[in-house]
Motif scaffolding. Structure first.
Motif, PDB file in Angstrom:
ATOM      1  N   ASP A  81       4.382   3.246   1.050  1.00  0.00           N
ATOM      2  CA  ASP A  81       3.940   1.851   0.982  1.00  0.00           C
ATOM      3  C   ASP A  81       2.477   1.722   0.573  1.00  0.00           C
ATOM      4  O   ASP A  81       2.022   0.620   0.246  1.00  0.00           O
ATOM      5  CB  ASP A  81       4.129   1.181   2.347  1.00  0.00           C
ATOM      6  CG  ASP A  81       5.569   1.225   2.815  1.00  0.00           C
ATOM      7  OD1 ASP A  81       6.414   0.598   2.156  1.00  0.00           O
ATOM      8  OD2 ASP A  81       5.851   1.898   3.823  1.00  0.00           O
ATOM      9  N   GLU A  82       1.751   2.808   0.612  1.00  0.00           N
ATOM     10  CA  GLU A  82       0.313   2.791   0.327  1.00  0.00           C
ATOM     11  C   GLU A  82      -0.106   4.193  -0.076  1.00  0.00           C
ATOM     12  O   GLU A  82       0.461   5.185   0.405  1.00  0.00           O
ATOM     13  CB  GLU A  82      -0.461   2.361   1.589  1.00  0.00           C
ATOM     14  CG  GLU A  82      -1.966   2.528   1.534  1.00  0.00           C
ATOM     15  CD  GLU A  82      -2.618   2.425   2.908  1.00  0.00           C
ATOM     16  OE1 GLU A  82      -3.648   3.078   3.114  1.00  0.00           O
ATOM     17  OE2 GLU A  82      -2.101   1.702   3.778  1.00  0.00           O
ATOM     18  N   ILE A  83      -1.096   4.287  -0.949  1.00  0.00           N
ATOM     19  CA  ILE A  83      -1.706   5.566  -1.303  1.00  0.00           C
ATOM     20  C   ILE A  83      -3.161   5.512  -0.859  1.00  0.00           C
ATOM     21  O   ILE A  83      -3.911   4.623  -1.264  1.00  0.00           O
ATOM     22  CB  ILE A  83      -1.637   5.845  -2.816  1.00  0.00           C
ATOM     23  CG1 ILE A  83      -0.203   5.683  -3.348  1.00  0.00           C
ATOM     24  CG2 ILE A  83      -2.186   7.230  -3.113  1.00  0.00           C
ATOM     25  CD1 ILE A  83       0.800   6.655  -2.765  1.00  0.00           C
ATOM     26  N   ASN A  84      -3.569   6.466  -0.025  1.00  0.00           N
ATOM     27  CA  ASN A  84      -4.909   6.468   0.545  1.00  0.00           C
ATOM     28  C   ASN A  84      -5.679   7.685   0.046  1.00  0.00           C
ATOM     29  O   ASN A  84      -5.155   8.806   0.031  1.00  0.00           O
ATOM     30  CB  ASN A  84      -4.821   6.495   2.078  1.00  0.00           C
ATOM     31  CG  ASN A  84      -6.177   6.562   2.757  1.00  0.00           C
ATOM     32  OD1 ASN A  84      -6.653   7.632   3.106  1.00  0.00           O
ATOM     33  ND2 ASN A  84      -6.801   5.412   2.924  1.00  0.00           N
ATOM     34  N   ALA A 136      -0.482  12.209  -8.849  1.00  0.00           N
ATOM     35  CA  ALA A 136      -0.029  12.391  -7.473  1.00  0.00           C
ATOM     36  C   ALA A 136       0.344  11.053  -6.841  1.00  0.00           C
ATOM     37  O   ALA A 136       1.324  10.947  -6.097  1.00  0.00           O
ATOM     38  CB  ALA A 136      -1.109  13.089  -6.655  1.00  0.00           C
ATOM     39  N   ALA A 137      -0.448  10.034  -7.121  1.00  0.00           N
ATOM     40  CA  ALA A 137      -0.153   8.704  -6.595  1.00  0.00           C
ATOM     41  C   ALA A 137       1.190   8.206  -7.112  1.00  0.00           C
ATOM     42  O   ALA A 137       1.973   7.591  -6.371  1.00  0.00           O
ATOM     43  CB  ALA A 137      -1.259   7.726  -6.977  1.00  0.00           C
ATOM     44  N   ARG A 138       1.464   8.468  -8.398  1.00  0.00           N
ATOM     45  CA  ARG A 138       2.759   8.066  -8.959  1.00  0.00           C
ATOM     46  C   ARG A 138       3.904   8.763  -8.222  1.00  0.00           C
ATOM     47  O   ARG A 138       4.921   8.143  -7.890  1.00  0.00           O
ATOM     48  CB  ARG A 138       2.831   8.384 -10.440  1.00  0.00           C
ATOM     49  CG  ARG A 138       4.162   7.951 -11.073  1.00  0.00           C
ATOM     50  CD  ARG A 138       4.297   8.370 -12.524  1.00  0.00           C
ATOM     51  NE  ARG A 138       3.353   7.676 -13.373  1.00  0.00           N
ATOM     52  CZ  ARG A 138       2.340   8.262 -14.000  1.00  0.00           C
ATOM     53  NH1 ARG A 138       2.132   9.559 -13.847  1.00  0.00           N
ATOM     54  NH2 ARG A 138       1.532   7.563 -14.769  1.00  0.00           N
ATOM     55  N   LEU A 139       3.740  10.048  -7.954  1.00  0.00           N
ATOM     56  CA  LEU A 139       4.768  10.782  -7.209  1.00  0.00           C
ATOM     57  C   LEU A 139       4.963  10.185  -5.820  1.00  0.00           C
ATOM     58  O   LEU A 139       6.092  10.064  -5.338  1.00  0.00           O
ATOM     59  CB  LEU A 139       4.386  12.262  -7.114  1.00  0.00           C
ATOM     60  CG  LEU A 139       4.406  13.056  -8.425  1.00  0.00           C
ATOM     61  CD1 LEU A 139       3.799  14.447  -8.212  1.00  0.00           C
ATOM     62  CD2 LEU A 139       5.829  13.172  -8.970  1.00  0.00           C
ATOM     63  N   GLY A 140       3.848   9.818  -5.176  1.00  0.00           N
ATOM     64  CA  GLY A 140       3.951   9.216  -3.856  1.00  0.00           C
ATOM     65  C   GLY A 140       4.638   7.869  -3.882  1.00  0.00           C
ATOM     66  O   GLY A 140       5.474   7.560  -3.024  1.00  0.00           O
ATOM     67  N   ALA A 141       4.296   7.058  -4.872  1.00  0.00           N
ATOM     68  CA  ALA A 141       4.931   5.747  -4.993  1.00  0.00           C
ATOM     69  C   ALA A 141       6.414   5.892  -5.297  1.00  0.00           C
ATOM     70  O   ALA A 141       7.248   5.163  -4.739  1.00  0.00           O
ATOM     71  CB  ALA A 141       4.232   4.933  -6.070  1.00  0.00           C
ATOM     72  N   THR A 182      -2.039   3.072 -12.144  1.00  0.00           N
ATOM     73  CA  THR A 182      -0.812   3.852 -12.266  1.00  0.00           C
ATOM     74  C   THR A 182       0.300   3.363 -11.348  1.00  0.00           C
ATOM     75  O   THR A 182       1.480   3.470 -11.694  1.00  0.00           O
ATOM     76  CB  THR A 182      -1.106   5.338 -11.980  1.00  0.00           C
ATOM     77  OG1 THR A 182      -2.125   5.793 -12.884  1.00  0.00           O
ATOM     78  CG2 THR A 182       0.134   6.198 -12.165  1.00  0.00           C
ATOM     79  N   VAL A 183      -0.050   2.854 -10.176  1.00  0.00           N
ATOM     80  CA  VAL A 183       0.972   2.486  -9.183  1.00  0.00           C
ATOM     81  C   VAL A 183       0.868   1.008  -8.828  1.00  0.00           C
ATOM     82  O   VAL A 183      -0.190   0.385  -8.976  1.00  0.00           O
ATOM     83  CB  VAL A 183       0.852   3.348  -7.909  1.00  0.00           C
ATOM     84  CG1 VAL A 183       1.028   4.825  -8.247  1.00  0.00           C
ATOM     85  CG2 VAL A 183      -0.486   3.135  -7.200  1.00  0.00           C
ATOM     86  N   ASN A 184       1.976   0.485  -8.330  1.00  0.00           N
ATOM     87  CA  ASN A 184       2.012  -0.903  -7.898  1.00  0.00           C
ATOM     88  C   ASN A 184       1.726  -1.071  -6.408  1.00  0.00           C
ATOM     89  O   ASN A 184       1.450  -2.179  -5.946  1.00  0.00           O
ATOM     90  CB  ASN A 184       3.384  -1.522  -8.214  1.00  0.00           C
ATOM     91  CG  ASN A 184       3.600  -1.690  -9.699  1.00  0.00           C
ATOM     92  OD1 ASN A 184       2.669  -2.009 -10.441  1.00  0.00           O
ATOM     93  ND2 ASN A 184       4.829  -1.457 -10.160  1.00  0.00           N
ATOM     94  N   VAL A 185       1.823   0.022  -5.643  1.00  0.00           N
ATOM     95  CA  VAL A 185       1.510  -0.067  -4.216  1.00  0.00           C
ATOM     96  C   VAL A 185       0.001  -0.056  -4.038  1.00  0.00           C
ATOM     97  O   VAL A 185      -0.756   0.311  -4.948  1.00  0.00           O
ATOM     98  CB  VAL A 185       2.151   1.093  -3.424  1.00  0.00           C
ATOM     99  CG1 VAL A 185       3.670   1.048  -3.549  1.00  0.00           C
ATOM    100  CG2 VAL A 185       1.612   2.441  -3.885  1.00  0.00           C
ATOM    101  N   GLU A 186      -0.436  -0.476  -2.859  1.00  0.00           N
ATOM    102  CA  GLU A 186      -1.872  -0.598  -2.613  1.00  0.00           C
ATOM    103  C   GLU A 186      -2.549   0.766  -2.571  1.00  0.00           C
ATOM    104  O   GLU A 186      -2.012   1.727  -2.005  1.00  0.00           O
ATOM    105  CB  GLU A 186      -2.123  -1.349  -1.304  1.00  0.00           C
ATOM    106  CG  GLU A 186      -3.573  -1.710  -1.100  1.00  0.00           C
ATOM    107  CD  GLU A 186      -3.772  -2.719   0.022  1.00  0.00           C
ATOM    108  OE1 GLU A 186      -4.946  -3.073   0.254  1.00  0.00           O
ATOM    109  OE2 GLU A 186      -2.788  -3.116   0.650  1.00  0.00           O
ATOM    110  N   VAL A 187      -3.723   0.849  -3.165  1.00  0.00           N
ATOM    111  CA  VAL A 187      -4.559   2.052  -3.126  1.00  0.00           C
ATOM    112  C   VAL A 187      -5.739   1.769  -2.205  1.00  0.00           C
ATOM    113  O   VAL A 187      -6.459   0.783  -2.390  1.00  0.00           O
ATOM    114  CB  VAL A 187      -5.063   2.430  -4.531  1.00  0.00           C
ATOM    115  CG1 VAL A 187      -6.048   3.603  -4.455  1.00  0.00           C
ATOM    116  CG2 VAL A 187      -3.889   2.792  -5.444  1.00  0.00           C
TER     117      VAL A 187
END
Length: 329
Positions: free
Chosen positions: A88-91, A78-83, A127-132
Motif C-alpha cells: 500500500d506504500e513504498i517507504n 524496486a518500488a515497482r516490484l513492491g507495488a 514509477t508507482v501509483n501508491v504513496e512514496v
C-alpha cells in the motif's frame, strides 16, 4: 479509510523483527494500525531477484514496504516490484545507522545528501501509483538539525513525498552502534512539532522513545498527524495494539491476547504444513502477556518448547493454559 488515516499509528520497520509472521500477529491485534516490513534493499530485489522478500499475507493490509537504497533508477524498479506485489506504500529508509547500511550508501547517511534523496523520491513517484514516503532522522553527526531537517523535508516534499516519519534523534554514524543510536542521542520532540507547523501540508509522524498509547495521543493532540512506535509495540504488543482501534481511530472494540492466540493457531498450522517451524512464529508472541499474570510461564513455555522438533499448535495451547483464567477468559 485512506492510508494517511491508518498512519495515525504505525509499527516501525525493525530488522529481524517485523517479518511477515510478526505482521500477521500485529494485524490480529489491531485492524487499523499501519504496518511496515523490515527494510528490504533495492539491490536484493533488482539485482538479486530475491522476490521472496516481498511475500506477505493479504490479512496484513494496510502494509508498507520499506526500501533501502540510494540509486534512483534501482529504487524505482524496486518500488515497482513492491507495488506489483500489492504493498500500500513504498517507504525510503533514510534513518538506519548501521555500518552495513552505510557501506551501501543508504540509510541515515542519506541525510547528508538531500538532493539525492529528492531524486530517489521523484523516480519512485514517477514509477508507482501508491504513496512514496520517507523515514528519516533529525540529522546525523555534527549537522545542525534546525538547518538540515527543514531543507531535507522541503526537498523531499518538492519531489513528491507527502508523508514523512521523523525519528526524533540524530544518528551518529561513527562511534555508536545501531542499538546505542536508538538510546543515546537525545530526543528532540519539539523540533518535530515545529516542523509540522513549518510544513502544515506535509503529513508528519513522530518516532523514537514512545512507549504507550497515552504518549501517542499527546503527540496527536498537539498537532502531529501520526505516531510510529517501535520496540514497545514489539515487546509489549498488547499494550500498544489491543486498544489502538478504539482509542486512536475511534473504531471497533479492543482485542484481547488470549483470543488472538487462538486465532493464530490456524496460521501456525498452515505454516508448519508448508514446512516451517513453530519458533519462527512463536518468537514474536513471547511478549503478548507482558505485565500480566502468567506472562513468565507463557514466555518460558514458548521459548523453550517452540524450538523442539515436532512442536506445533498444541504447545501454544498448553502455554496459554498456564495463563490464569482471569487473563485468558
Amino acid at each position: 479509510m485512506q492510508i494517511n488515516q491508518h498512519a495515525r499509528l504505525s509499527v516501525a520497520p525493525m530488522m529481524d523483527w517485523t517479518d511477515r509472521h510478526c505482521r500477521y500477529l500485529h494485524r490480529l491485534l489491531s485492524r487499523q494500525t499501519l504496518l511496515y516490513t523490515e527494510m528490504v534493499t533495492a539491490p536484493a530485489l533488482v539485482r538479486g531477484g530475491a522476490l521472496h522478500l516481498l511475500d506477505h499475507d493479504p490479512v496484513e493490509h494496510p502494509v508498507a514496504l520499506q526500501l533501502g537504497g540510494s540509486d534512483p533508477e534501482e529504487l524505482a524498479k524496486a518500488a515497482r516490484l513492491g507495488a506489483e506485489a500489492g504493498y500500500d506504500e513504498i517507504n525510503l529508509n533514510c534513518g538506519c545507522p548501521s555500518d552495513r547500511v552505510q557501506s551501501g550508501t543508504f540509510g541515515a547517511v542519506l541525510m547528508k545528501d538531500p538532493a539525492r534523496v529528492a531524486d530517489c523520491v521523484a523516480a519512485m513517484c514517477d514509477t508507482v501509483n501508491v504513496e512514496v514516503t520517507v523515514k528519516c532522522r533529525i540529522g546525523v553527526d555534527d549537522q545542525d538539525p534546525e538547518i538540515v531537517l527543514p531543507d531535507f523535508l522541503a526537498r523531499s516534499a518538492d519531489a513528491g513525498c507527502e508523508r514523512v516519519t521523523i525519528h526524533a534523534r540524530k544518528a551518529w554514524l561513527q562511534g555508536l552502534s545501531p542499538k546505542e543510536n536508538r538510546d543515546i542521542p537525545p530526543l528532540d520532540y519539539d523540533l518535530v512539532h515545529r516542523m509540522k507547523r513549518q510544513f502544515p501540508n506535509l503529513h508528519i509522524s513522530i518516532n523514537g522513545g514512545i512507549a504507550s498509547l497515552a504518549e501517542a495521543r499527546k503527540h496527536l493532540d498537539a498537532g502531529l498527524d501520526g505516531v510510529m512506535i517501535g520496540r514497545a509495540a514489539y515487546h509489549q504488543p498488547a499494550d500498544i495494539l489491543c486498544a489502538a482501534d478504539p482509542e486512536i481511530y475511534g473504531i471497533g472494540q479492543a482485542t484481547d491476547p488470549p483470543t488472538v492466540v487462538r486465532r493464530m493457531l490456524p496460521y501456525i498450522d498452515a505454516h508448519l504444513t508448508a514446512g516451517g517451524r513453530l519458533h519462527q512464529i512463536a518468537r514474536h508472541m513471547l511478549g503478548l502477556f507482558a505485565g500480566r499474570p502468567g506472562a513468565r510461564a507463557w514466555r518460558r513455555a514458548l521459548s523453550e518448547g517452540a524450538v523442539r522438533d515436532g512442536a506445533g499448535p498444541e504447545l501454544v495451547e498448553a502455554a496459554l493454559a498456564q495463563v490464569p483464567a482471569t487473563v485468558a477468559a
